[in-house]
Design a protein around this motif. Sequence first.
Motif, PDB file in Angstrom:
ATOM      1  N   MET A   1       0.842  -1.198   0.000  1.00  0.00           N
ATOM      2  CA  MET A   1       0.000   0.000   0.000  1.00  0.00           C
ATOM      3  C   MET A   1       0.877   1.247   0.000  1.00  0.00           C
ATOM      4  O   MET A   1       1.824   1.359   0.764  1.00  0.00           O
ATOM      5  CB  MET A   1      -0.914   0.016   1.236  1.00  0.00           C
ATOM      6  CG  MET A   1      -1.661   1.322   1.421  1.00  0.00           C
ATOM      7  SD  MET A   1      -2.686   1.370   2.907  1.00  0.00           S
ATOM      8  CE  MET A   1      -4.012   0.268   2.418  1.00  0.00           C
ATOM      9  N   ARG A   2       0.522   2.202  -0.857  1.00  0.00           N
ATOM     10  CA  ARG A   2       1.226   3.477  -0.883  1.00  0.00           C
ATOM     11  C   ARG A   2       0.395   4.496  -0.115  1.00  0.00           C
ATOM     12  O   ARG A   2      -0.805   4.654  -0.372  1.00  0.00           O
ATOM     13  CB  ARG A   2       1.448   3.957  -2.313  1.00  0.00           C
ATOM     14  CG  ARG A   2       2.255   5.251  -2.364  1.00  0.00           C
ATOM     15  CD  ARG A   2       2.534   5.698  -3.782  1.00  0.00           C
ATOM     16  NE  ARG A   2       3.186   6.989  -3.787  1.00  0.00           N
ATOM     17  CZ  ARG A   2       3.384   7.719  -4.874  1.00  0.00           C
ATOM     18  NH1 ARG A   2       2.984   7.264  -6.066  1.00  0.00           N
ATOM     19  NH2 ARG A   2       3.973   8.892  -4.814  1.00  0.00           N
ATOM     20  N   ALA A   3       1.023   5.193   0.817  1.00  0.00           N
ATOM     21  CA  ALA A   3       0.307   6.130   1.673  1.00  0.00           C
ATOM     22  C   ALA A   3       1.056   7.449   1.762  1.00  0.00           C
ATOM     23  O   ALA A   3       2.280   7.505   1.638  1.00  0.00           O
ATOM     24  CB  ALA A   3       0.118   5.541   3.069  1.00  0.00           C
ATOM     25  N   LEU A   4       0.277   8.517   1.971  1.00  0.00           N
ATOM     26  CA  LEU A   4       0.832   9.840   2.205  1.00  0.00           C
ATOM     27  C   LEU A   4       0.550  10.215   3.658  1.00  0.00           C
ATOM     28  O   LEU A   4      -0.599  10.169   4.109  1.00  0.00           O
ATOM     29  CB  LEU A   4       0.179  10.866   1.275  1.00  0.00           C
ATOM     30  CG  LEU A   4       0.508  12.335   1.555  1.00  0.00           C
ATOM     31  CD1 LEU A   4       1.988  12.614   1.271  1.00  0.00           C
ATOM     32  CD2 LEU A   4      -0.374  13.261   0.728  1.00  0.00           C
ATOM     33  N   LEU A   5       1.586  10.555   4.399  1.00  0.00           N
ATOM     34  CA  LEU A   5       1.442  11.012   5.779  1.00  0.00           C
ATOM     35  C   LEU A   5       1.606  12.524   5.802  1.00  0.00           C
ATOM     36  O   LEU A   5       2.652  13.048   5.430  1.00  0.00           O
ATOM     37  CB  LEU A   5       2.489  10.356   6.680  1.00  0.00           C
ATOM     38  CG  LEU A   5       2.554  10.866   8.127  1.00  0.00           C
ATOM     39  CD1 LEU A   5       1.253  10.563   8.869  1.00  0.00           C
ATOM     40  CD2 LEU A   5       3.746  10.255   8.860  1.00  0.00           C
ATOM     41  N   VAL A   6       0.561  13.220   6.242  1.00  0.00           N
ATOM     42  CA  VAL A   6       0.579  14.672   6.356  1.00  0.00           C
ATOM     43  C   VAL A   6       0.845  15.016   7.821  1.00  0.00           C
ATOM     44  O   VAL A   6       0.028  14.703   8.693  1.00  0.00           O
ATOM     45  CB  VAL A   6      -0.753  15.281   5.891  1.00  0.00           C
ATOM     46  CG1 VAL A   6      -0.729  16.796   6.051  1.00  0.00           C
ATOM     47  CG2 VAL A   6      -1.030  14.895   4.441  1.00  0.00           C
ATOM     48  N   VAL A   7       1.976  15.651   8.087  1.00  0.00           N
ATOM     49  CA  VAL A   7       2.418  15.912   9.461  1.00  0.00           C
ATOM     50  C   VAL A   7       2.347  17.401   9.759  1.00  0.00           C
ATOM     51  O   VAL A   7       2.970  18.210   9.067  1.00  0.00           O
ATOM     52  CB  VAL A   7       3.870  15.420   9.680  1.00  0.00           C
ATOM     53  CG1 VAL A   7       4.293  15.669  11.122  1.00  0.00           C
ATOM     54  CG2 VAL A   7       4.008  13.952   9.307  1.00  0.00           C
ATOM     55  N   ASN A   8       1.597  17.757  10.786  1.00  0.00           N
ATOM     56  CA  ASN A   8       1.588  19.131  11.261  1.00  0.00           C
ATOM     57  C   ASN A   8       2.663  19.277  12.345  1.00  0.00           C
ATOM     58  O   ASN A   8       2.513  18.752  13.444  1.00  0.00           O
ATOM     59  CB  ASN A   8       0.212  19.483  11.836  1.00  0.00           C
ATOM     60  CG  ASN A   8       0.153  20.907  12.367  1.00  0.00           C
ATOM     61  OD1 ASN A   8       1.126  21.654  12.298  1.00  0.00           O
ATOM     62  ND2 ASN A   8      -0.988  21.294  12.897  1.00  0.00           N
ATOM     63  N   PRO A   9       3.756  20.000  12.063  1.00  0.00           N
ATOM     64  CA  PRO A   9       4.847  20.089  13.045  1.00  0.00           C
ATOM     65  C   PRO A   9       4.468  20.898  14.278  1.00  0.00           C
ATOM     66  O   PRO A   9       5.159  20.828  15.299  1.00  0.00           O
ATOM     67  CB  PRO A   9       5.961  20.790  12.257  1.00  0.00           C
ATOM     68  CG  PRO A   9       5.232  21.600  11.224  1.00  0.00           C
ATOM     69  CD  PRO A   9       4.029  20.788  10.848  1.00  0.00           C
ATOM     70  N   ALA A  10       3.344  21.646  14.189  1.00  0.00           N
ATOM     71  CA  ALA A  10       2.910  22.448  15.330  1.00  0.00           C
ATOM     72  C   ALA A  10       1.890  21.713  16.192  1.00  0.00           C
ATOM     73  O   ALA A  10       1.321  22.302  17.114  1.00  0.00           O
ATOM     74  CB  ALA A  10       2.309  23.764  14.840  1.00  0.00           C
ATOM     75  N   ALA A  11       1.653  20.428  15.900  1.00  0.00           N
ATOM     76  CA  ALA A  11       0.716  19.649  16.711  1.00  0.00           C
ATOM     77  C   ALA A  11       1.118  19.736  18.175  1.00  0.00           C
ATOM     78  O   ALA A  11       2.283  19.512  18.528  1.00  0.00           O
ATOM     79  CB  ALA A  11       0.694  18.199  16.237  1.00  0.00           C
ATOM     80  N   THR A  12       0.158  20.055  19.027  1.00  0.00           N
ATOM     81  CA  THR A  12       0.494  20.455  20.390  1.00  0.00           C
ATOM     82  C   THR A  12       0.868  19.312  21.312  1.00  0.00           C
ATOM     83  O   THR A  12       1.497  19.537  22.345  1.00  0.00           O
ATOM     84  CB  THR A  12      -0.691  21.225  21.009  1.00  0.00           C
ATOM     85  OG1 THR A  12      -1.865  20.401  20.938  1.00  0.00           O
ATOM     86  CG2 THR A  12      -0.939  22.520  20.274  1.00  0.00           C
ATOM     87  N   THR A  13       0.513  18.077  20.970  1.00  0.00           N
ATOM     88  CA  THR A  13       0.736  16.984  21.922  1.00  0.00           C
ATOM     89  C   THR A  13       1.720  15.938  21.422  1.00  0.00           C
ATOM     90  O   THR A  13       1.835  14.867  22.009  1.00  0.00           O
ATOM     91  CB  THR A  13      -0.594  16.295  22.268  1.00  0.00           C
ATOM     92  OG1 THR A  13      -1.191  15.779  21.069  1.00  0.00           O
ATOM     93  CG2 THR A  13      -1.555  17.266  22.929  1.00  0.00           C
ATOM     94  N   THR A  14       2.445  16.234  20.346  1.00  0.00           N
ATOM     95  CA  THR A  14       3.464  15.291  19.873  1.00  0.00           C
ATOM     96  C   THR A  14       4.782  16.020  19.687  1.00  0.00           C
ATOM     97  O   THR A  14       4.834  17.082  19.068  1.00  0.00           O
ATOM     98  CB  THR A  14       3.059  14.636  18.533  1.00  0.00           C
ATOM     99  OG1 THR A  14       2.814  15.661  17.559  1.00  0.00           O
ATOM    100  CG2 THR A  14       1.820  13.782  18.697  1.00  0.00           C
TER     101      THR A  14
END
Length: 322
Positions: free
Chosen positions: A1-14
């Motif tokens: 499976m090919r997947a795209l992970l969209v990451v928010n670097p400003a996510a407050t809890t990670t």
Amino acid sequence: MRALLVVNPAATTTSARTRDVLIHALASEMKLEAVTTEYRGHARDLGRRAAESKDVELVVALGGDGTVNEVVNGLLHGGPDPDGLPGLAVVPGGSTNVFARALGLPNDAVEATGALLDALRERRARTVSLGLASGTPGTDDEAVPSRWFTFCAGFGFDAGVIGRVEQQRERGKRSTHALYLRQVVRQFLEEPHRRRGTITLERPGADPVEDLVLSIICNTSPWTYLGNRPVYASPEASFETALDVLGLSRLSTAAVARYATQLLTSTPERGPHGKHAASLHDLTDFTLHSKVPLPLQMDGDHLGLRTSVTFTGVRRALRVIV
């Protein structure tokens, strides 16, 4: 499976280290491209790119409800097609994560990643309803672009609270429940129409509901969370039906005390109720008009002032991995 992970670097809890661990875990199970968002609307652009790709089968949103909303709007830029579009998966990284929690996912990013990998191995998915808000034809807001929302929208009082919170966050304040409660009080004290609202709800085949001060549109239940406490504005709302609406026509001091208490003690069986409360279930089409411009929010994102918004509840709009 090919997947795209969209990451928010400003996510407050990670933290950055946690995000690296999650990316490694996901990459061990699929062909993964991870992209970090760089500007407002970037997640929407990435979702659209995935929808137009012939190779991407899954888009994973790592962030809060705002990131998820952007990804969904990108995926559905050409309209809903659950069988033809990539599926959506969510790894919660925001302060509240209503959409992920309403789907039954753990609120911890690491645990949610484990649940996601289990769901992929077991081929578990569900197709959920979504809400669509559009400019109303024949009004000044006719040209406003349509926008999808996953769990809620608000027109009036609660959207004003969201706007105040966003202003405080821009000044460096942390997004906490105490911050929200302070802005609720300030919005109440400065609300000029709390004794007689300016909003009218119109829907086909029914009398209008007039003089609303507050209108909360729910696509699922609960409406939000205070820490680990779920809050039910429209207990009957679900991802299997169209939209529910809670409207309040008075926000006097006594009314606020009563309805705030009902919200805080709400259950899956009973939400706010009373003489000044209107609860409508499973609406596919309706319009909210206001005599004066009022704030609008969707999925916790303040979208400015509007005088008229048309809402559509779309069943079976998006395939979600759970």
